[in-house]
Design an enzyme around this catalytic site. Structure first.
Site, PDB file in Angstrom:
ATOM      1  N   THR A 139      31.874  33.584  43.096  1.00 28.29           N
ATOM      2  CA  THR A 139      32.474  33.468  41.759  1.00 28.29           C
ATOM      3  C   THR A 139      33.781  34.252  41.667  1.00 28.29           C
ATOM      4  OG1 THR A 139      30.244  33.337  40.857  1.00 28.29           O
ATOM      5  CG2 THR A 139      32.008  33.808  39.294  1.00 28.29           C
ATOM      6  N   SER A 145      31.568  28.161  37.142  1.00 29.01           N
ATOM      7  CA  SER A 145      30.791  26.935  37.350  1.00 29.01           C
ATOM      8  C   SER A 145      31.490  25.985  38.317  1.00 29.01           C
ATOM      9  CB  SER A 145      30.583  26.223  36.007  1.00 29.01           C
ATOM     10  OG  SER A 145      29.855  27.051  35.138  1.00 29.01           O
ATOM     11  N   GLU A 371      23.785  31.680  39.306  1.00 28.38           N
ATOM     12  CA  GLU A 371      23.286  30.675  40.275  1.00 28.38           C
ATOM     13  C   GLU A 371      23.268  29.288  39.655  1.00 28.38           C
ATOM     14  OE1 GLU A 371      22.039  31.398  43.377  1.00 28.38           O
ATOM     15  OE2 GLU A 371      21.980  33.580  43.304  1.00 28.38           O
TER      16      GLU A 371
END
Ligand SMILES: Cc1cc2nc3c(=O)[nH]c(=O)nc-3n(C[C@H](O)[C@H](O)[C@H](O)COP(=O)(O)OP(=O)(O)OC[C@H]3O[C@@H](n4cnc5c(N)ncnc54)[C@H](O)[C@@H]3O)c2cc1C
Length: 392
Positions: A139, A145, A371
């Site tokens: 990330t 996302s 996750e």
């Protein structure tokens, strides 16, 4: 915090589906959580400190690399054993489970799966024993996302790679000895690199002021012209599919782990409802409280079946990423709802650190987001059943 009186619910006799080995592995993890996590975890969470003294115990119960072969220091267990270990640890605390998940599925797994034999031998035994702790950098500040949009990159400088960029929200980062970092090469293809603490230009500032996963350390990874030796590249898989394979493994563990948090909330609320009296009788005798408890055990039982079946499919190498998404999404949402309902059953006491429920509830707010968020997993299921991609 109150003494840990946990008794695991098994409404559908699902223990009949487990082998003797599964039960042994589970009871070792369960006993360890009762002895070494329950007495210390509330204070660690209140102080927002990762309790480093638990690392040795996590290694001893096989929580670091449960399914990594024994020749590399792993426990050589199957997927259901891995799931059961995650369930028991998260019964204690989602933050502690996060540490184990990252070490196993996001650090050991990519080194085992995509690394060279030399990398496996150098890192895996030390990660399995807890001598080395790892973190996983996917990330970024502007790419959560949508990790494929990452800007962290490396250039080939002949005898080394030069790594630049930043990662955010990285579990274990503040104390990790190594980081498995995902970055783009000059052609824009994603690769995994092992970055070691102490490399010049590599820093790991801590993320403060979290209200969730407070007993898990979270931080950033900053790469400012870091010279990474060429032998630290994971050569056997590249592209976004590589980190996504790691996430499949971690999400599977989360699907089991969330059941642990839910079981702890249910068990606590059930005991409280039978003991606490209002209007001259136990609150558990009121229909509204029974509705909550009946729905909780129903949802836990469904989640247990989902996890067990998914574990069997993974043991056979048949589970799809979309099936894992469904279980992660369903089971975490289930646990979060149960934590909120259980908190209400305890009334005012539910908000205190005397009981574990509020801590579980706060933790699960991260678990439902990391996750792959709740909504992203829904879109994965939607794409799977319609064949239409809602991400584009
Ligand atoms: C405590 C904690 C620990 C973490 N540990 C790690 C770690 O160890 N390593 C690591 O790499 N990452 C880690 N993460 C990061 C985590 O995986 C990301 O937070 C997550 O993927 C979401 O990214 P984001 O926070 O940038 O949210 P965003 O991607 O900005 O999403 C914000 C909201 O928009 C929604 N959204 C986004 N895209 C769409 C779409 N196409 N359609 C509909 N809705 C959409 C999301 O569902 C969400 O509700 C951690 C996060 C937390 C909170």
């Amino acid at each position: 915090m109150k003494p840990d009186l946990f008794e695991a619910p098994d409404y559908y006799n699902l223990d009949d589906l487990l082998t003797e080995e599964h039960k042994l592995v589970r009871s070792a993890a369960r006993d360890w959580v009762k002895r070494d996590i329950s007495p210390i975890i509330e204070e660690a969470a209140q102080k927002a400190e990762f309790p480093k003294e638990i690392i040795k115990g996590l290694a001893e119960i096989g929580a670091f690399g449960p399914y990594i072969p024994e020749e590399y220091g792993g426990a050589g267990l199957d997927q259901i054993s891995y799931g059961l270990i995650m369930q028991e640890i998260e019964r204690g605390d989602s933050g502690v489970r996060s540490t184990a998940s990252v070490q196993s599925s996001l650090v050991m797994y990519p080194i085992f799966k995509f690394g060279t034999e030399a990398q496996r031998k150098t890192y895996l035994p030390k990660l399995a024993s807890g001598e080395f702790m790892g973190c996983f950098g996917l990330t970024e500040p502007d790419h959560g996302s949508n990790p494929g949009g990452m800007v962290t990159n490396f250039k080939d400088k002949g005898d080394h790679y030069l790594l630049n960029g930043a990662k955010m929200w990285i579990s274990n980062a503040p104390f990790a000895d190594i980081a498995v970092v995902w970055a783009k090469d000059e052609s824009g293809r994603i690769h995994g690199l092992i970055v070691e603490r102490g490399m010049e230009g590599f820093s790991t500032p801590t993320t403060h002021n979290k209200w969730s996963l407070r007993a898990s350390a979270t931080g950033e990874l900053i790469f400012d012209n870091v010279k990474v030796p060429k032998e630290n590249l994971l050569p056997n898989k590249s592209g976004l599919g590589a980190p996504l394979m790691c996430l499949d493994s971690a999400r599977f563990g989360i699907a089991w782990g969330a059941i642990g948090a839910a079981m702890d909330c249910y068990d606590t609320a059930l005991r409280y409802a039978k003991e606490r009296e209002q209007f001259g009788k136990p609150i558990g005798s009121f229909q509204l409280q029974q509705k909550k408890l009946a729905e909780m055990i129903t949802e836990i039982t469904k989640a247990q079946l989902l996890a067990w079946r998914l574990g069997s499919l993974r043991n056979e190498g048949k589970a799809t990423s979309a099936q894992i998404s469904m279980a992660k999404r369903n089971n975490v949402e289930m646990a979060l709802k149960i934590a909120r309902e259980a908190r209400q059953i305890l009334g005012g006491m539910g908000i205190t650190g005397e009981y574990s429920i509020m801590r579980h509830m706060m933790n699960l707010e991260s678990v439902v987001t990391y996750e792959g968020t709740h909504d992203i997993h829904l879109l994965i299921t939607g794409m799977d059943v319609t064949g239409l991609n809602a991400f584009k």
